[in-house]
Write a protein that holds these residues in place. Structure first.
Motif, PDB file in Angstrom:
ATOM      1  N   ALA A 192       0.826  -1.205   0.000  1.00 46.26           N
ATOM      2  CA  ALA A 192       0.000   0.000   0.000  1.00 46.26           C
ATOM      3  C   ALA A 192       0.861   1.257   0.000  1.00 46.26           C
ATOM      4  N   LEU A 193       1.853   1.294   0.875  1.00 44.96           N
ATOM      5  CA  LEU A 193       2.694   2.493   0.973  1.00 44.96           C
ATOM      6  C   LEU A 193       3.667   2.614  -0.195  1.00 44.96           C
ATOM      7  N   GLU A 194       3.927   1.494  -0.887  1.00 42.35           N
ATOM      8  CA  GLU A 194       4.816   1.538  -2.051  1.00 42.35           C
ATOM      9  C   GLU A 194       4.088   2.039  -3.295  1.00 42.35           C
ATOM     10  N   SER A 195       2.756   2.003  -3.279  1.00 39.48           N
ATOM     11  CA  SER A 195       1.961   2.385  -4.445  1.00 39.48           C
ATOM     12  C   SER A 195       1.761   3.901  -4.485  1.00 39.48           C
ATOM     13  N   ALA A 196       2.141   4.501  -5.602  1.00 38.62           N
ATOM     14  CA  ALA A 196       1.927   5.939  -5.758  1.00 38.62           C
ATOM     15  C   ALA A 196       0.443   6.268  -5.829  1.00 38.62           C
ATOM     16  N   ASP A 197      -0.354   5.433  -6.503  1.00 42.27           N
ATOM     17  CA  ASP A 197      -1.791   5.693  -6.616  1.00 42.27           C
ATOM     18  C   ASP A 197      -2.466   5.688  -5.249  1.00 42.27           C
ATOM     19  N   CYS A 237      -1.075   6.189  -2.249  1.00 42.03           N
ATOM     20  CA  CYS A 237      -0.604   7.312  -1.431  1.00 42.03           C
ATOM     21  C   CYS A 237      -1.172   8.640  -1.923  1.00 42.03           C
ATOM     22  N   ASN A 238      -1.268   8.819  -3.241  1.00 39.17           N
ATOM     23  CA  ASN A 238      -1.819  10.066  -3.772  1.00 39.17           C
ATOM     24  C   ASN A 238      -3.310  10.191  -3.487  1.00 39.17           C
ATOM     25  N   THR A 239      -4.020   9.056  -3.441  1.00 43.74           N
ATOM     26  CA  THR A 239      -5.456   9.092  -3.206  1.00 43.74           C
ATOM     27  C   THR A 239      -5.805   9.294  -1.742  1.00 43.74           C
ATOM     28  N   TRP A 240      -5.057   8.636  -0.849  1.00 45.49           N
ATOM     29  CA  TRP A 240      -5.468   8.591   0.547  1.00 45.49           C
ATOM     30  C   TRP A 240      -4.535   9.328   1.508  1.00 45.49           C
ATOM     31  N   LEU A 241      -3.291   9.540   1.148  1.00 42.99           N
ATOM     32  CA  LEU A 241      -2.336  10.040   2.128  1.00 42.99           C
ATOM     33  C   LEU A 241      -1.691  11.372   1.763  1.00 42.99           C
TER      34      LEU A 241
END
Length: 595
Positions: free
Chosen positions: A290-295, A297-301
């Motif tokens: 989850a934290l490795e995914s740019a999508d 992190c950009n959506t939720w974090l």
């Protein structure tokens, strides 16, 4: 979805019937009696004194002896013991199990009846500390396993072939091959430093060093910096070293669990393994993807989009390398305490055995007919789950499902993964293989359901933005949750049976034999299916002209063929082995002992 490596796991054993004439603890229907047991007590055909008629027959049989020979004296002693057992049973007969949540120990296979495991609040402070330590060690063990489980998703997103995936799947083989060096771990140690710490400390230092070193080369291996092809072979070699060290740690912890916990609470080792390893796997698999995914992190974090995730594989490896280093320093100052689970003077004292003697004992275990029959049946059945467990997740990612979305399913199912092993550890009963076979059929049916889910996945994909609706992920979550329930039911029941029949005086070697062969039965078929899936797929290829490459359309994916064959194999094997498992559970524990 991808199988979680069931790393050789662990449990450790409830000892069986005494065979010695020394003072021993004989358990009778939940009552612990410290009595003088003769070397031979009249037993019924199942190997236990199960009712009063058996005892009366034993009395009559021994009372008919009039000779003063040693046999007559032995029979007279047996008669006295039988009378004492009868009087004790009569005195206790009105007493029933007042706790409806604790399973009864009556009616179990000979030599397997034992007191129910205590809750955390009921057990001694030493056992409580041991449970916490075991859980912590298994959490650490789950970290390299979770990372190894996440890499195939990363490789699939980079469009590597299934043959390359098959090469990387060898990373999970150390847990299936650790039988080769388990006797070394069991036999070579420093008594002053501690039998298990002699291996646990250097292995965890090795894990810290391997993670830190691999972190320095991960970007190059994945073809990111500098840009280039994915270097699968050296990447697999690096992660192979991690799982090799984790497997060695597992041997040491498995052997420690046999003596760390008291006899009554030894079944807790199964729960410690499941809970700890699941938590570690969750951290290194779900959270990392989850934290490795740019999508994600950009959506939720994030408030401002960025092209990369919050963490990278190299950074994650480096961080946990430091954690392993710090926690291993802390373990250096903990004294290795143990609670002896061995009461039989006729059993092998493995503390005084060398490497050669330990391998000799291992050879004896492998020649035991019940062990061979049990492992043969288990290997056949586990092969039937290879297509569903090893390839479904990869096929969903190939169809366009984001890998981080699949990983986040673990957020929903992890609470069940943590609670279920604990519940089953206490309620698996005296016939754990019965739960194993009952859970196998639903798991086989779920394999067909997974194949159907892969087939309908493209129909849910949005033509506008290639996204998937919420009800599709709800369907995947329900199917995955059901799969996890039955998978963990089979895992815990399997480990409970291993704990009951294993001889603790052989240390971790007996448990390692059972666990590694069953792990090999799960990992080897997956590797084989990954290598052959492209070759058995039915394709239609065409070449428009001589200068262009041929283009192929897959008419029938080999994954569906494999799923159908695995289901047929599983049904046939399941129908054949149920009676065999019942017979194996009814054997007295002496049939499983190393003489």
């Amino acid at each position: 979805l991808p199988s979680q490596p069931s790393p050789a796991t662990r449990q450790r054993r409830v000892a069986g019937n005494s065979r010695s004439s020394s003072r021993q603890q004989q358990r009778v229907e939940g009552l612990s009696l410290d009595i003088e047991i003769p070397s031979q007590v009249p037993l019924n055909t199942s190997g236990d004194l199960t009712d009063d008629n058996d005892i009366e027959e034993a009395d009559n049989s021994s009372g008919s002896t009039t000779s003063t020979s040693p046999e007559a004296e032995e029979a007279e002693a047996a008669s006295s013991t039988a009378q004492l057992l009868k009087k004790t049973r009569q005195a206790r007969s009105p007493v029933k199990n007042s706790n409806p949540h604790q399973p009864s120990v009556e009616g179990g296979p000979a030599g397997m009846g034992d007191l129910s495991a205590q809750s955390l609040g009921e057990m001694s402070s030493q056992d409580r500390r041991s449970v916490l330590l075991l859980t912590f060690l298994y959490v650490l063990q789950g970290i390299p396993l979770g990372l190894a489980g996440s890499v195939p998703y990363i490789l699939t997103a980079r469009k590597v072939s299934y043959t390359a995936q098959g090469t990387f799947s060898f990373v999970f083989w150390p847990f299936s091959l650790k039988l080769l060096w388990a006797p070394l771990v069991d036999s070579i140690y420093s008594a002053r430093f501690g039998r298990r710490k002699s291996w646990l400390i250097p292995v965890q230092f090795g894990l810290a060093a391997a993670m830190t070193t691999l972190a320095s080369y991960t970007d190059w291996l994945l073809g990111e910096n500098p840009p280039g092809p994915v270097r699968v072979v050296p990447l697999a070699a690096g992660f192979f070293s991690l799982t090799f060290l984790a497997a060695t740690q597992d041997i040491a912890v498995d052997g420690w669990a046999l003596t760390m916990l008291s006899r009554r609470n030894v079944a807790w080792a199964s729960g410690c393994n499941s809970v700890g390893q699941t938590a570690g796997y969750f951290i290194a698999y779900v959270l990392f993807l989850a934290l490795e995914s740019a999508d994600f992190c950009n959506t939720w974090l994030r408030s401002r989009p960025e092209p990369v995730g919050l963490v990278s594989l190299s950074g994650f490896l480096r961080f946990w390398g430091l954690v392993f280093l710090g926690t291993t320093f802390c373990l250096l100052f903990r004294r290795e305490e143990s609670t002896s689970n061995s009461n039989s003077s006729s059993e092998v004292d493995n503390d005084n055995l060398g490497v050669r003697e330990t391998y000799a004992i291992l050879a004896k275990v492998m020649r035991l007919r019940p062990v061979l029959l049990y492992l043969f049946c288990l290997c056949l059945l586990k092969s039937a789950f290879a297509a569903a467990d090893g390839m479904t997740g990869l096929k969903l990612i190939e169809a366009g499902v984001p890998k981080e979305r699949l990983a986040l399913l673990g957020v929903v199912v992890t609470p069940f993964q943590l609670v279920l092993p604990v519940l089953l550890s206490r309620h698996v009963g005296n016939r754990p293989l019965s739960l194993y076979t009952k859970s196998a059929l639903p798991r086989l049916l779920l394999g067909l359901l997974f194949a159907g889910l892969v087939w309908i996945t493209p129909r849910f994909k949005s033509a506008h933005d290639a996204s998937y609706p919420w009800h599709y992920f709800l369907l995947v979550t329900v199917a995955y949750l059901a799969h996890q329930v039955f998978m963990y039911a089979m895992f815990v029941s399997q480990m409970a049976f291993h704990a009951k029949v294993s001889d603790p005086n052989v240390g971790g070697t007996y448990m390692t034999l059972l666990n590694t062969v069953t792990n090999l039965a799960g990992s080897a078929p997956v590797t084989f299916l990954l290598f052959v899936v492209d070759y058995i797929s039915i394709k239609s290829c065409s070449t428009p002209n001589l200068e262009s490459e041929s283009s192929c359309i897959t008419l029938v994916d080999g994954y569906y063929i494999q799923s159908g064959l695995c289901f047929i194999l599983g049904i046939v094997v399941l129908l054949r082995i149920r009676a065999t498992f019942r017979r194996l559970e009814s054997l007295p524990l002496e049939h499983w002992k190393v003489t």
